[in-house]
Design a protein around this motif. Structure first.
Motif, PDB file in Angstrom:
ATOM      1  N   GLN A 267     -52.272  34.349  31.529  1.00 13.62           N
ATOM      2  CA  GLN A 267     -51.243  33.633  30.919  1.00 13.62           C
ATOM      3  C   GLN A 267     -51.142  32.320  31.691  1.00 13.62           C
ATOM      4  N   VAL A 268     -51.359  32.417  33.030  1.00 14.60           N
ATOM      5  CA  VAL A 268     -51.546  31.322  34.005  1.00 14.60           C
ATOM      6  C   VAL A 268     -52.528  30.320  33.414  1.00 14.60           C
ATOM      7  N   ILE A 269     -53.616  30.969  33.368  1.00 11.81           N
ATOM      8  CA  ILE A 269     -54.855  30.238  33.013  1.00 11.81           C
ATOM      9  C   ILE A 269     -54.846  29.758  31.650  1.00 11.81           C
ATOM     10  N   THR A 270     -54.379  30.353  30.626  1.00 12.41           N
ATOM     11  CA  THR A 270     -54.126  29.704  29.269  1.00 12.41           C
ATOM     12  C   THR A 270     -53.328  28.551  29.116  1.00 12.41           C
TER      13      THR A 270
ATOM     14  N   VAL B  56     -61.725  36.332  27.905  1.00 17.87           N
ATOM     15  CA  VAL B  56     -62.755  36.466  29.069  1.00 17.87           C
ATOM     16  C   VAL B  56     -63.097  35.201  29.842  1.00 17.87           C
ATOM     17  N   ALA B  57     -62.828  34.134  29.148  1.00 18.29           N
ATOM     18  CA  ALA B  57     -63.044  32.786  29.968  1.00 18.29           C
ATOM     19  C   ALA B  57     -62.291  32.495  31.118  1.00 18.29           C
ATOM     20  N   CYS B  58     -61.126  33.491  31.187  1.00 20.13           N
ATOM     21  CA  CYS B  58     -60.161  33.453  32.463  1.00 20.13           C
ATOM     22  C   CYS B  58     -61.091  33.978  33.618  1.00 20.13           C
TER      23      CYS B  58
ATOM     24  N   LEU C 277     -48.743  27.157  38.703  1.00 16.08           N
ATOM     25  CA  LEU C 277     -48.083  27.755  39.508  1.00 16.08           C
ATOM     26  C   LEU C 277     -47.206  27.121  40.507  1.00 16.08           C
ATOM     27  N   ASP C 278     -47.639  26.033  40.755  1.00 16.30           N
ATOM     28  CA  ASP C 278     -46.595  25.057  41.606  1.00 16.30           C
ATOM     29  C   ASP C 278     -45.943  23.993  40.538  1.00 16.30           C
ATOM     30  N   HIS C 279     -45.592  24.296  39.429  1.00 14.84           N
ATOM     31  CA  HIS C 279     -45.148  23.542  38.527  1.00 14.84           C
ATOM     32  C   HIS C 279     -43.654  22.904  39.035  1.00 14.84           C
ATOM     33  N   VAL C 280     -43.500  21.543  38.370  1.00 10.73           N
ATOM     34  CA  VAL C 280     -42.129  20.752  38.812  1.00 10.73           C
ATOM     35  C   VAL C 280     -41.015  21.404  37.955  1.00 10.73           C
ATOM     36  N   HIS C 281     -39.977  21.775  38.547  1.00 10.21           N
ATOM     37  CA  HIS C 281     -38.936  22.479  38.001  1.00 10.21           C
ATOM     38  C   HIS C 281     -38.048  21.171  37.607  1.00 10.21           C
ATOM     39  N   HIS C 282     -37.937  20.884  36.157  1.00 12.93           N
ATOM     40  CA  HIS C 282     -36.915  19.693  35.746  1.00 12.93           C
ATOM     41  C   HIS C 282     -36.561  20.260  34.427  1.00 12.93           C
TER      42      HIS C 282
END
Length: 341
Positions: free
Chosen positions: A206-209, A157-159, A295-300
């Motif tokens: 899942q993104v928020i977690t 619910v915090a999400c 959402l905009d994570h760096v691909h490495h």
């Protein structure tokens, strides 16, 4: 003869009228606010006429208070006192203030949802700004039926709470407040953000977690996409996240400066050393920067990270475990040197 009568009675009548108008203006329309700034009158659901008077008196002029009390006493206001937050601006007269509170013409406030670690802190922060009981709000947020109605459970619910600033009325009901937060969450998750999450095979929850873990790992917004990319690499490789902040959350001890091996065995679904994958819900309400960093994570290709030994709040990243051990040894030595336990 007529002009004599007019002068005899007309002038005194005019003078009387002017006096009446002057008195009326003085008590009912002259400035009631003795301060040179806008003040706010908060009327609760347990207020009565006398308590309203007690709240008005500290900022009211003597004339304004007399006019205000006269209007209240000679009306039906006591039969229907409206709760709310009412702005009393410089120049407002008693009649304006009376009309405002009688008709419930309150002024909205800006409520900022804070990025906090626990639901009780969230409830406390909201309760301090709104006419909501923080204990009742916390009870609702930990009630499975209430959370289910909102589309969540007690772990997720915090999400629903996006840390932003919202205009709302001070006396909003708990039900309306939760509905508003749900609508704001749905608005936040626009098509662009949903498309990015779907491309990652993540749900918004899942993104928020993951964002909550990233936020706990670093306060440096510029580094957050790198941290998020490292954790996503671990998830894709079926490696445990091994995120120290989840141990703090599992132990409910946020004062910990170091995580020791004996703490890693805590039996909790939030222990990301023992459990592979994401924990069941966020470990804090993440910032918008944290959410967008995921959402905009760096691909490495990094799989490991360790706080830098210069205590800059950033991290050294490594692709292999031996490289990581070198970084970890540097950081441990720096902690020991500073006597941080």
């Amino acid at each position: 003869m007529k002009s004599i009568i007019t002068r005899k009675y007309g002038i005194p009548a005019a003078v009387c009228l002017l006096v009446i108008l002057g008195i009326t203006y003085y008590f009912f329309f002259s400035n009631i606010n003795a301060q040179e700034k806008t003040v706010y009158l908060y009327i609760d659901d347990d207020d009565n006429v006398d308590s309203v008077f007690a709240k008005v008196k500290p900022f009211a002029t003597d004339a304004g208070m007399t006019g205000f009390s006269t209007l209240v006493r000679h009306s039906s206001y006591d039969e229907h006192i409206r709760t709310g937050r009412y702005a009393i601006e410089p120049g407002d007269g008693a009649f304006t203030v009376f009309r405002r509170i009688k008709n419930g013409l309150q002024t909205p406030l800006n409520l900022t949802i804070p990025s906090v670690r626990t639901l009780d802190r969230l409830a406390g922060a909201v309760g301090s700004k709104l006419m909501l009981d923080s204990a009742a709000l916390y009870q609702a947020l930990t009630n499975e039926q209430v959370c289910k109605k909102l589309g969540y459970d007690t772990t997720t619910v915090a999400c629903m709470f996006i840390p932003n600033t919202y205009d709302m009325y001070w006396n909003i009901s708990q039900e309306k407040f939760l509905e508003r937060m749900k609508k704001e969450s749905e608005k936040f998750w626009n098509d662009e953000r949903l498309d990015k999450a779907e491309a990652m095979h993540f749900s918004p929850e899942q993104v928020i977690t993951l964002a909550s873990i990233v936020d706990e790992e670093t306060a440096n917004d510029a580094e957050k996409p790198m941290v998020a990319g490292m954790y996503i690499n671990r998830l894709n490789a079926d490696m445990p996240l091994q995120a120290d902040p989840t141990i703090k959350f599992a132990l409910k001890d946020f004062s910990l400066k170091r995580i020791y091996n004996n703490m890693l065995s805590v039996n909790s679904p939030y222990n990301t050393y023992r459990n592979i994958g994401l924990p069941p819900g966020p470990i804090r309400i993440p910032t918008i920067a944290g959410i967008d960093a995921v959402l905009d994570h760096v691909h490495h290709t990094y799989l490991y990270m360790c706080a830098k030994e210069d205590f800059s709040g950033t991290h050294n990243f490594a692709r292999t475990y031996p490289e990581h051990l070198v970084n970890a040894a540097k950081y441990a030595a720096a902690l020991n040197q500073r006597g941080i336990k």
